[in-house]
Scaffold this motif. Structure first.
Motif, PDB file in Angstrom:
ATOM      1  N   VAL A 191      47.405  76.623  12.129  1.00 53.89           N
ATOM      2  CA  VAL A 191      46.253  75.975  11.540  1.00 53.89           C
ATOM      3  C   VAL A 191      44.929  77.095  12.195  1.00 53.89           C
ATOM      4  CG1 VAL A 191      43.852  74.599  11.774  1.00 53.89           C
ATOM      5  CG2 VAL A 191      46.811  73.698  11.734  1.00 53.89           C
ATOM      6  N   PRO A 192      44.378  77.870  10.784  1.00 54.21           N
ATOM      7  CA  PRO A 192      43.030  78.706  10.724  1.00 54.21           C
ATOM      8  C   PRO A 192      42.264  78.546  11.842  1.00 54.21           C
ATOM      9  CG  PRO A 192      43.450  77.710   8.702  1.00 54.21           C
ATOM     10  CD  PRO A 192      44.236  77.381   9.343  1.00 54.21           C
ATOM     11  N   GLU A 193      41.908  79.079  12.681  1.00 51.89           N
ATOM     12  CA  GLU A 193      40.988  79.105  14.181  1.00 51.89           C
ATOM     13  C   GLU A 193      39.998  78.726  13.153  1.00 51.89           C
ATOM     14  OE1 GLU A 193      40.937  82.831  16.201  1.00 51.89           O
ATOM     15  OE2 GLU A 193      43.206  82.836  16.027  1.00 51.89           O
ATOM     16  N   ILE A 194      39.368  78.968  12.596  1.00 52.26           N
ATOM     17  CA  ILE A 194      37.765  78.721  12.075  1.00 52.26           C
ATOM     18  C   ILE A 194      37.776  77.117  12.637  1.00 52.26           C
ATOM     19  CG2 ILE A 194      38.497  78.098   9.592  1.00 52.26           C
ATOM     20  CD1 ILE A 194      34.569  79.005  11.856  1.00 52.26           C
ATOM     21  N   LEU A 195      39.043  75.975  11.987  1.00 49.01           N
ATOM     22  CA  LEU A 195      39.128  74.328  11.968  1.00 49.01           C
ATOM     23  C   LEU A 195      38.261  73.883  13.629  1.00 49.01           C
ATOM     24  CD1 LEU A 195      40.892  74.019   9.239  1.00 49.01           C
ATOM     25  CD2 LEU A 195      38.400  73.785   9.314  1.00 49.01           C
ATOM     26  N   THR A 196      39.073  75.345  14.571  1.00 45.61           N
ATOM     27  CA  THR A 196      39.599  74.397  15.910  1.00 45.61           C
ATOM     28  C   THR A 196      38.253  75.005  16.642  1.00 45.61           C
ATOM     29  OG1 THR A 196      41.048  76.489  16.225  1.00 45.61           O
ATOM     30  CG2 THR A 196      42.087  74.017  15.425  1.00 45.61           C
ATOM     31  N   SER A 197      37.599  76.211  16.287  1.00 43.22           N
ATOM     32  CA  SER A 197      36.579  76.461  16.904  1.00 43.22           C
ATOM     33  C   SER A 197      35.243  75.677  17.246  1.00 43.22           C
ATOM     34  CB  SER A 197      35.466  77.620  16.175  1.00 43.22           C
ATOM     35  OG  SER A 197      34.985  76.629  15.203  1.00 43.22           O
ATOM     36  N   GLY A 198      34.954  75.007  16.313  1.00 42.99           N
ATOM     37  CA  GLY A 198      33.900  73.642  16.994  1.00 42.99           C
ATOM     38  C   GLY A 198      32.565  74.027  16.466  1.00 42.99           C
ATOM     39  N   ASN A 199      32.847  75.396  15.927  1.00 45.98           N
ATOM     40  CA  ASN A 199      31.261  76.246  15.292  1.00 45.98           C
ATOM     41  C   ASN A 199      31.763  74.801  13.714  1.00 45.98           C
ATOM     42  OD1 ASN A 199      29.380  76.972  13.535  1.00 45.98           O
ATOM     43  ND2 ASN A 199      29.603  78.790  14.840  1.00 45.98           N
ATOM     44  N   PHE A 200      30.464  74.122  13.755  1.00 50.68           N
ATOM     45  CA  PHE A 200      30.494  73.032  12.596  1.00 50.68           C
ATOM     46  C   PHE A 200      29.550  74.025  11.026  1.00 50.68           C
ATOM     47  CE2 PHE A 200      31.585  70.133  16.078  1.00 50.68           C
ATOM     48  CZ  PHE A 200      32.947  69.963  15.878  1.00 50.68           C
ATOM     49  N   PRO A 201      28.616  74.268  11.940  1.00 54.02           N
ATOM     50  CA  PRO A 201      28.483  75.586  10.179  1.00 54.02           C
ATOM     51  C   PRO A 201      29.294  76.019   9.354  1.00 54.02           C
ATOM     52  CG  PRO A 201      26.872  74.787  12.194  1.00 54.02           C
ATOM     53  CD  PRO A 201      27.984  74.687  12.938  1.00 54.02           C
ATOM     54  N   ALA A 202      29.534  77.076  10.445  1.00 53.79           N
ATOM     55  CA  ALA A 202      30.912  77.771  10.187  1.00 53.79           C
ATOM     56  C   ALA A 202      32.020  77.534   9.463  1.00 53.79           C
ATOM     57  CB  ALA A 202      30.965  79.016  11.492  1.00 53.79           C
ATOM     58  N   ILE A 203      32.498  75.577  10.007  1.00 58.57           N
ATOM     59  CA  ILE A 203      33.523  75.400   9.362  1.00 58.57           C
ATOM     60  C   ILE A 203      33.200  74.602   8.519  1.00 58.57           C
ATOM     61  CG2 ILE A 203      34.537  73.170   9.876  1.00 58.57           C
ATOM     62  CD1 ILE A 203      35.076  73.574  12.345  1.00 58.57           C
ATOM     63  N   ASP A 204      32.337  74.238   7.903  1.00 56.53           N
ATOM     64  CA  ASP A 204      31.111  73.892   6.406  1.00 56.53           C
ATOM     65  C   ASP A 204      31.607  75.150   5.389  1.00 56.53           C
ATOM     66  OD1 ASP A 204      30.943  71.582   7.723  1.00 56.53           O
ATOM     67  OD2 ASP A 204      28.775  71.833   7.346  1.00 56.53           O
ATOM     68  N   ASP A 205      30.893  76.246   6.016  1.00 53.27           N
ATOM     69  CA  ASP A 205      30.705  77.242   4.731  1.00 53.27           C
ATOM     70  C   ASP A 205      32.090  77.766   4.785  1.00 53.27           C
ATOM     71  OD1 ASP A 205      28.410  77.394   5.138  1.00 53.27           O
ATOM     72  OD2 ASP A 205      28.204  79.377   6.939  1.00 53.27           O
ATOM     73  N   TRP A 206      33.483  77.861   5.612  1.00 50.70           N
ATOM     74  CA  TRP A 206      34.297  78.073   5.184  1.00 50.70           C
ATOM     75  C   TRP A 206      35.119  77.669   4.612  1.00 50.70           C
ATOM     76  CZ3 TRP A 206      38.730  75.834   5.598  1.00 50.70           C
ATOM     77  CH2 TRP A 206      40.475  76.148   5.618  1.00 50.70           C
ATOM     78  N   ARG A 207      35.188  75.822   4.600  1.00 53.64           N
ATOM     79  CA  ARG A 207      35.534  74.668   3.343  1.00 53.64           C
ATOM     80  C   ARG A 207      34.553  75.109   1.789  1.00 53.64           C
ATOM     81  NH1 ARG A 207      35.235  69.514   8.005  1.00 53.64           N
ATOM     82  NH2 ARG A 207      37.151  69.945   8.492  1.00 53.64           N
ATOM     83  N   HIS A 208      33.545  75.462   2.206  1.00 52.58           N
ATOM     84  CA  HIS A 208      32.652  75.254   0.621  1.00 52.58           C
ATOM     85  C   HIS A 208      33.572  77.403   0.033  1.00 52.58           C
ATOM     86  CE1 HIS A 208      30.184  75.371  -2.311  1.00 52.58           C
ATOM     87  NE2 HIS A 208      29.523  76.937  -2.557  1.00 52.58           N
TER      88      HIS A 208
END
Length: 225
Positions: A191-208
């Motif tokens: 799984v992409p590391e960003i999704l397990t990072s717990g950094n939800f603002p960064a996760i939102d940016d990645w998803r967008h």
């Protein structure tokens, strides 16, 4: 919400509303779905519902009288926000239309067959015409089920997590980004590391970003719109 569907083939519509999310919505009392057999309005000994078209040409046309009578009987019981006819030449169904229809109280859907219905029914009784795509099917039943499903799942209380519907494809004009679940490492596929990072603002940016890229590659027309 109440949805009334007029059809030549009521049994074809039993299954879509007998399972999963739609079944639970009905059991919770969040929506009523009533299937009406047009055959009972048929004319003569053989309950005739169709005839040859004036002017000649291949294919039968659904007759005025049974359709007028069935729709008028339902209208006598309640007011309808929309009386929808499923037809290939209707407005193509999309998420914004589903959002709008989900706010209605009473909806009637008429399923066409053969070469369609007598134009006088469309002119006098139909308020909205919907297509589910640029292709032709044997009848409007499956299209009516598709439209009903898309509408019902948006009614508050139908989904366990109402925010889920807000992140579906097309809600923001984009396709949904890729999604993952456990395990985080399956046969070396991670799984992409960003999704397990717990950094939800960064996760939102990645998803967008992912949604934008997927839309650009698969449905660039949405970005143009």
């Amino acid at each position: 919400m109440r949805i009334d569907i007029i059809t030549l083939l009521p049994k074809l519509l039993e299954s879509p509303f007998a399972d999963s999310i739609l079944k639970r919505a009905i059991e919770k009392g969040l929506v009523e779905v009533h299937i009406h057999d047009l055959r009972k309005y048929g004319k003569g000994k053989h309950k005739k519902l169709d005839d040859y078209q004036f002017g000649g040409g291949a294919g039968l046309v659904m007759m005025c009288e049974p359709l007028f009578e069935s729709i008028e009987d339902l209208k006598a019981e309640r007011e309808y926000d929309e009386i929808i006819y499923m037809t290939p030449d209707g407005e193509v169904f999309n998420q914004p239309m589903a959002n709008t229809l989900s706010l209605k109280g009473n909806i009637m859907i008429l399923c066409g067959h053969y070469k369609g219905i007598d134009q006088r029914v469309r002119d006098e009784l139909i308020t909205k015409e919907i297509s589910i795509g640029d292709f032709v099917m044997s009848g409007g039943e499956l299209g009516a089920a598709v439209v009903s499903d898309a509408i019902i799942r948006l009614i508050p209380g139908v989904l366990n997590d109402e925010s889920s519907a807000l992140t579906d494809s097309f809600q923001d004009g984009l396709l949904a980004p890729p999604v993952y679940t456990r395990p985080a490492d399956f046969r070396g596929l991670k799984v992409p590391e960003i999704l397990t990072s717990g950094n939800f603002p960064a996760i939102d940016d990645w998803r967008h970003e992912q949604a934008m890229e997927r839309t650009r590659l698969r449905r660039p027309d949405l970005l143009e719109d």
